[in-house]
Design an enzyme around this catalytic site. Structure first.
Site, PDB file in Angstrom:
ATOM      1  N   ASP A   5       0.811  -1.217   0.000  1.00 38.83           N
ATOM      2  CA  ASP A   5       0.000   0.000   0.000  1.00 38.83           C
ATOM      3  C   ASP A   5       0.841   1.263   0.000  1.00 38.83           C
ATOM      4  O   ASP A   5       2.019   1.228   0.252  1.00 38.83           O
ATOM      5  CB  ASP A   5      -0.814   0.051   1.295  1.00 38.83           C
ATOM      6  CG  ASP A   5      -2.048  -0.798   1.219  1.00 38.83           C
ATOM      7  OD1 ASP A   5      -2.448  -1.146   0.113  1.00 38.83           O
ATOM      8  OD2 ASP A   5      -2.599  -1.089   2.288  1.00 38.83           O
TER       9      ASP A   5
ATOM     10  N   LYS B 102      -1.087   3.082  -5.717  1.00 39.92           N
ATOM     11  CA  LYS B 102      -1.374   4.028  -6.788  1.00 39.92           C
ATOM     12  C   LYS B 102      -1.286   3.325  -8.131  1.00 39.92           C
ATOM     13  O   LYS B 102      -0.565   2.355  -8.314  1.00 39.92           O
ATOM     14  CB  LYS B 102      -0.420   5.219  -6.734  1.00 39.92           C
ATOM     15  CG  LYS B 102       1.040   4.880  -6.885  1.00 39.92           C
ATOM     16  CD  LYS B 102       1.793   6.182  -7.045  1.00 39.92           C
ATOM     17  CE  LYS B 102       3.244   6.001  -7.384  1.00 39.92           C
ATOM     18  NZ  LYS B 102       4.200   5.758  -6.377  1.00 39.92           N
TER      19      LYS B 102
ATOM     20  N   MET C 223      -7.028   8.750  10.187  1.00 39.53           N
ATOM     21  CA  MET C 223      -7.682   9.221   8.958  1.00 39.53           C
ATOM     22  C   MET C 223      -8.556  10.445   9.232  1.00 39.53           C
ATOM     23  O   MET C 223      -9.627  10.590   8.653  1.00 39.53           O
ATOM     24  CB  MET C 223      -8.559   8.104   8.345  1.00 39.53           C
ATOM     25  CG  MET C 223      -7.747   6.930   7.865  1.00 39.53           C
ATOM     26  SD  MET C 223      -8.765   5.667   7.101  1.00 39.53           S
ATOM     27  CE  MET C 223      -9.389   4.815   8.523  1.00 39.53           C
TER      28      MET C 223
HETATM   29  N1  SAH Z   1      -3.397   0.121   9.747  1.00 38.63           N
HETATM   30  C1  SAH Z   1      -2.828   1.422  10.014  1.00 38.63           C
HETATM   31  C2  SAH Z   1      -3.844   2.522   9.921  1.00 38.63           C
HETATM   32  C3  SAH Z   1      -4.454   2.678   8.561  1.00 38.63           C
HETATM   33  S1  SAH Z   1      -5.566   4.017   8.448  1.00 38.63           S
HETATM   34  C4  SAH Z   1      -2.144   1.401  11.382  1.00 38.63           C
HETATM   35  O1  SAH Z   1      -2.327   0.478  12.155  1.00 38.63           O
HETATM   36  O2  SAH Z   1      -1.366   2.320  11.647  1.00 38.63           O
HETATM   37  C5  SAH Z   1      -4.514   5.309   7.901  1.00 38.63           C
HETATM   38  C6  SAH Z   1      -4.298   6.325   8.993  1.00 38.63           C
HETATM   39  O3  SAH Z   1      -3.329   5.857   9.896  1.00 38.63           O
HETATM   40  C7  SAH Z   1      -3.772   7.636   8.517  1.00 38.63           C
HETATM   41  O4  SAH Z   1      -4.784   8.454   8.021  1.00 38.63           O
HETATM   42  C8  SAH Z   1      -3.193   8.204   9.785  1.00 38.63           C
HETATM   43  O5  SAH Z   1      -4.200   8.715  10.631  1.00 38.63           O
HETATM   44  C9  SAH Z   1      -2.650   6.969  10.445  1.00 38.63           C
HETATM   45  N2  SAH Z   1      -1.216   6.801  10.164  1.00 38.63           N
HETATM   46  C10 SAH Z   1      -0.634   5.829   9.458  1.00 38.63           C
HETATM   47  N3  SAH Z   1       0.701   5.983   9.454  1.00 38.63           N
HETATM   48  C11 SAH Z   1       0.964   7.068  10.182  1.00 38.63           C
HETATM   49  C12 SAH Z   1       2.149   7.737  10.574  1.00 38.63           C
HETATM   50  N4  SAH Z   1       3.358   7.312  10.187  1.00 38.63           N
HETATM   51  N5  SAH Z   1       2.047   8.844  11.345  1.00 38.63           N
HETATM   52  C13 SAH Z   1       0.841   9.286  11.750  1.00 38.63           C
HETATM   53  N6  SAH Z   1      -0.314   8.698  11.416  1.00 38.63           N
HETATM   54  C14 SAH Z   1      -0.262   7.603  10.649  1.00 38.63           C
END
Ligand code: SAH
Length: 495
Positions: A35, A57, A171
């Site tokens: 992803d 993408k 998100m």
């Molecule tokens: N499965 C992922 C979350 C997916 S939803 C997890 O467990 O982290 C995607 C959201 O995760 C983004 O919109 C953001 O809010 C958060 N996110 C993912 N990576 C991030 C990072 N490095 N720093 C801050 N927020 C992050």
């Protein structure tokens, strides 16, 4: 072998936060489907032999639809491939991991899941925010701030406020003002500490400190963008005290590491641990000359030599492969003494149960030549690169020592990302470029183009010879006190 999908949590970005089990799965992968949120540093861990499928993408810049992703996973597994499905953070935390596995389960395909470190906890932690803390929060809630287009947020703000726990919204960047007003309307105190952590655990991490009512304005001022967490609760007040990550010595430094890919690991790892944004760019790779009749001939007459000299790990590997190919093993060496140019080459020998009898005081060709000239009485066999430094053989010639100098590997520079790199270098996007040998300088220059502008970064060089080569191309240099990786790392730290 039957195909299988392993759903692996890639963690929030810092490659060190990929689990051991996740890394093992990745190393065995034949196909990797990943992803947008999987960081470049984690993608670098994908073996070259694996096929990569980017579903974050497409040419049209729209992500691949979920149905299509499900289908790709199923098709690859049914074709008998060992598939790793790599997802940011933890696959089951707002990652649709469960949906993908359901499709596989219903089709009777084999699968496994390796949990990951979720950004909801780790990005907060790297921002200095412990998601729970005695006296501040006794529960933790992860909430999606994503709403379907044109629809309002479906969040029970009253219920959230009642918990009194730490609230982490994922998100939620677009919906942040709506989330804040939802909480305020539900009765949360506007002075409740709140924060956002953008690109958490990544070199570009930024944190925005505020209280609930000032968060929208502060975040707008800083231009906080996705991916980011919104964290609400008393624990946010701990950030200024606990934000260890932002205080690392190499934070904000972008460093290009030019070592050959298989050997870049330690240097990059050490620089990353100190907070640097490391980009690996293997300018050169080594390729054993194979078959190599000259080496085979010499190895058939090993007792004729008193010394066997190596100037790199690549030379040791080429030697070992040739020896094994002849059906021999370490016993063939008998009483032949071993010289290594430095500790890394010595280590490469140790992997095969061999200990170097000689490592020169300074790890360069001239010094090795002198040391060998002093130690040797009989003939020397040198197994080196095609364009090995004449400094070594000159020293032997001067001392009247007999030797055979056999090229056993060559260096090749053919990195396809060169044009991109040139643009970034000329735009001043790198603070440092590391050079671990004169040949990496040559590889780098020929990859980027000799007519490029090399004036916008400093070269961190492992020794005088390397620095000399860099200076020829107008590169400003710093030279390591010792020809060793740690000394190179120290250079980056000194201001
Ligand atoms: N499965 C992922 C979350 C997916 S939803 C997890 O467990 O982290 C995607 C959201 O995760 C983004 O919109 C953001 O809010 C958060 N996110 C993912 N990576 C991030 C990072 N490095 N720093 C801050 N927020 C992050």
């Amino acid at each position: 072998m039957k195909g299988k999908v392993t759903l692996v949590g890639a963690g929030p970005g810092d490659p060190g936060l990929l689990t051991v089990k996740g890394l093992q799965a990745l190393r065995r992968a034949e196909v990797v489907v990943y992803d947008r949120l999987v960081s470049p540093a984690v993608l670098e861990l994908i073996p070259d032999s694996a096929r990569r499928i980017d579903v974050g993408k497409e040419a049209s810049r729209h992500p691949v639809p979920q149905d299509r992703i499900n289908q790709i996973l199923l098709e690859e597994a049914q074709a008998g491939c060992n598939v790793v499905r790599l997802k940011g953070g933890d696959p089951f935390v707002f990652g649709r991991g469960g949906e993908e596995l359901q499709v596989l389960a219903q089709a009777g395909a084999a699968f496994e899941e390796v949990p990951g470190v979720t950004s909801a906890i780790a990005a907060a932690a790297y921002g200095g925010i412990p998601v729970t803390h005695r006296g501040f929060a006794s529960s933790l809630h992860m909430i999606t701030g994503h709403a379907r287009e044109g629809e309002p947020l479906r969040i029970d703000f009253e219920a959230l406020v009642r918990t009194g726990g730490t609230l982490v919204f994922l998100m939620g960047v677009t919906a942040m003002p709506a989330i804040v007003s939802g909480l305020l309307e539900a009765g949360m105190d506007g002075k409740t500490p709140a924060a956002m952590v953008e690109s958490g655990t990544l070199p570009g991490q930024r944190r925005c400190d505020a209280v609930l009512e000032t968060l929208p304005q502060r975040a707008a001022e800083m231009g906080i963008r996705s991916p980011a967490l919104i964290i609400v609760g008393g624990v946010c007040a701990l950030a200024p005290e606990l934000c260890w990550f932002e205080r690392l010595p190499l934070r904000g430094k972008r460093i290009l590491v030019t070592r050959p890919k298989d050997r870049a690991g330690t240097l990059s790892g050490k620089l990353r641990e100190l907070g640097a944004d490391v980009v690996e760019f293997p300018c050169i790779r080594t390729e054993a000359i194979s078959p190599c009749p000259a080496m085979a001939d010499a190895l058939g007459r090993l007792p004729a030599y008193e010394w066997l000299g190596f100037t790199s790990a690549a030379g040791v590997e080429a030697f070992w492969t040739c020896l094994r190919g002849m059906g021999k093993d370490a016993r063939a060496l008998g009483g032949v003494k071993l010289a290594a140019i430095g500790p890394a080459t010595g280590k490469a020998l140790e992997v095969h149960g061999l200990t170097a009898d000689l490592i020169p005081e300074a790890y360069n060709a001239a010094c090795m030549g002198e040391a060998l000239a002093n130690a040797a009485e009989g003939k020397i066999l040198l197994l080196r690169a095609e364009e090995g430094s004449p400094a070594l053989t000159d020293a032997l010639k001067t001392a009247g020592i007999a030797f055979d100098d056999i090229p056993v590997y060559r260096t090749i520079c053919d990195n396809p990302r060169s044009a991109e790199l040139r643009e970034e270098l000329e735009a001043g996007q790198f603070d440092y470029v590391t050079f671990t040998s004169a040949s990496t300088v040559r590889g780098f220059v020929s990859a980027v183009g000799a007519d490029a502008d090399f004036g916008r970064f400093t070269g961190l060089c492992i020794g005088e010879q390397t620095a000399g080569e860099a200076k020829k191309h107008g590169i400003a240099v710093r030279v390591a006190k010792k020809a060793a990786i740690d000394a190179l790392v120290e250079l980056a730290e000194s201001n």
